[in-house]
Design a protein around this motif. Structure first.
Motif, short mmCIF file in Angstrom:
data_model
loop_
_atom_site.label_atom_id
_atom_site.label_comp_id
_atom_site.label_asym_id
_atom_site.label_seq_id
_atom_site.Cartn_x
_atom_site.Cartn_y
_atom_site.Cartn_z
N HIS A 275 0.85 -1.19 0.00
CA HIS A 275 0.00 0.00 0.00
C HIS A 275 0.89 1.24 0.00
N PRO A 276 0.57 2.26 -0.81
CA PRO A 276 1.45 3.43 -0.91
C PRO A 276 1.57 4.23 0.37
N HIS A 277 0.58 4.14 1.28
CA HIS A 277 0.60 4.95 2.50
C HIS A 277 0.99 4.15 3.73
N SER A 278 1.50 2.96 3.55
CA SER A 278 1.91 2.16 4.71
C SER A 278 3.27 2.62 5.20
N SER A 279 3.56 2.32 6.45
CA SER A 279 4.86 2.70 7.02
C SER A 279 5.97 1.80 6.50
N THR A 280 5.63 0.77 5.73
CA THR A 280 6.66 -0.09 5.13
C THR A 280 7.23 0.53 3.85
N ALA A 281 6.85 1.78 3.58
CA ALA A 281 7.33 2.41 2.35
C ALA A 281 8.81 2.75 2.40
N GLY A 282 9.44 2.70 3.56
CA GLY A 282 10.84 3.09 3.67
C GLY A 282 11.79 1.92 3.63
N ALA A 283 12.59 1.78 4.67
CA ALA A 283 13.64 0.78 4.69
C ALA A 283 13.09 -0.64 4.60
N ALA A 284 11.96 -0.90 5.26
CA ALA A 284 11.39 -2.25 5.22
C ALA A 284 11.01 -2.64 3.80
N ALA A 285 10.39 -1.71 3.06
CA ALA A 285 10.00 -2.00 1.68
C ALA A 285 11.23 -2.27 0.81
N ALA A 286 12.27 -1.48 1.01
CA ALA A 286 13.50 -1.68 0.23
C ALA A 286 14.12 -3.04 0.52
N ALA A 287 14.09 -3.44 1.80
CA ALA A 287 14.66 -4.73 2.18
C ALA A 287 13.85 -5.87 1.57
N VAL A 288 12.52 -5.78 1.63
CA VAL A 288 11.68 -6.85 1.09
C VAL A 288 11.88 -6.94 -0.43
N THR A 289 11.96 -5.81 -1.09
CA THR A 289 12.19 -5.82 -2.54
C THR A 289 13.53 -6.48 -2.86
N ARG A 290 14.54 -6.14 -2.12
CA ARG A 290 15.88 -6.73 -2.35
C ARG A 290 15.85 -8.25 -2.15
#
Length: 320
Positions: A275-290
């Protein structure tokens, strides 16, 4: 007096009940207090909102105008509050990973990597054949990330409300038993399999239609297509009951070979969503994508036939 949401609720209650007495009871107010509040609302809006007599209260033309706006504004504000609460609850703790996915080869690899990299963070999974269901759970804040696939260039669900990132693009391969007469071929024409029965996994996208169209272009209609779970697809191929359709990253299985189709008439995109407004938009999102990209790269390496095929077909494989 400045108009507030509670004033609109008051006007709606009077209109819905048709009486100040009944509206006061519904709102938990004394009738004199409700009457005084209505007078203040009418003064702020410039005129009477109801015609009142011994039979009840009926909206005036001005009252109808206000009610029309209230019936739009109040549900919209209520929906906003509910969605805000859902997301406040869902993203209260970033150090957790609630993953959703369809039945594909990447979810297990992603779980393994997240559990290794974040040993103290809970990792939970939810799987479904339906990408629409997975997207709905993501939208409601009940999942943090979703791994799905879409056929060809078809858009993912809720594309205007969720963020989807392409992880990789696979051709669709054919799964054959090792003893099949075409098992030694490097690449197969779809028409060479015109007499076969087929097996694949179900879904709610356009893949079944795209497969039927590819067969029609190749000059045949499939004799039968078994839509079933992955284990059953593998079994049907192993015993020679059918040939299977699978993503090129399908992991090796005993007694099977996977082969590309000439011209790659079917393709599959692996997508990671949030979701674009979730708090996972930062470091957590980058880690999961990686980690997801890493899991995809490993799935490619596990398939010798796919790794060889990719060298000559650079438009497929990992997304840039």
């Amino acid at each position: 007096m400045e108009l507030e949401l509670r004033h609109l609720r008051t006007v709606r209650a009077i209109a819905d009940t048709g009486s100040l007495t009944k509206a006061a009871a519904a709102l938990g107010l004394a009738q004199p207090a409700l009457s005084a509040q209505l007078r203040r609302i009418e003064k702020a809006l410039g005129g009477p909102l109801f015609d009142r007599d011994h039979t009840g209260a009926r909206p005036t033309p001005l009252g109808e105008l206000v009610l029309e706006r209230a019936r739009v504004v109040l549900p919209a504000v209520s929906g906003l509050q509910e969605e805000a609460v859902r997301f406040a609850n869902a993203w209260a703790t970033v150090e957790r990973f609630r993953l959703g996915g369809t039945h594909g080869p990447l979810l297990g690899g992603l779980v393994d990597r997240l559990a290794s990299a974040h040993p103290t963070a809970p990792v939970t999974t939810y799987t479904s054949w339906s990408v629409a269901e997975i997207a709905s759970l993501l939208m409601d804040g009940r999942l943090d990330f979703a791994l799905i696939g879409t056929c060809g260039e078809s858009p993912p669900p809720m594309a205007d409300r969720l963020v989807w990132e392409v992880i990789g693009v696979d051709p669709v391969f054919v799964m054959l038993p090792e003893g099949h007469q075409l098992a030694d071929e490097e690449e197969l024409e779809l028409s060479a399999l015109a007499d076969e029965c087929w097996a694949d996994v179900p879904g709610d996208g356009c893949f079944a239609d795209c497969f039927a169209a590819a067969c029609a272009r190749a000059g045949f209609t499939p004799a039968s297509v078994y839509e079933t779970d992955t284990v059953s697809v593998v079994h049907l191929v192993q015993v020679g009951r059918a040939v299977g359709l699978c993503r090129a990253t399908f992991p090796p299985a005993p007694g099977l070979v996977t082969r590309p189709l000439a011209g790659a008439p079917l393709s599959w995109r692996h997508l990671l969503g949030r979701h674009p407004h979730s708090s996972t938009a930062g470091a957590a999102a980058a880690a999961v994508t990686r980690h997801t990209r890493s899991a995809y790269a490993e799935a490619v390496r596990r398939s010798d036939s796919y790794a060889r095929w990719l060298a000559a077909h650079p438009r497929f494989g990992p997304a840039p």
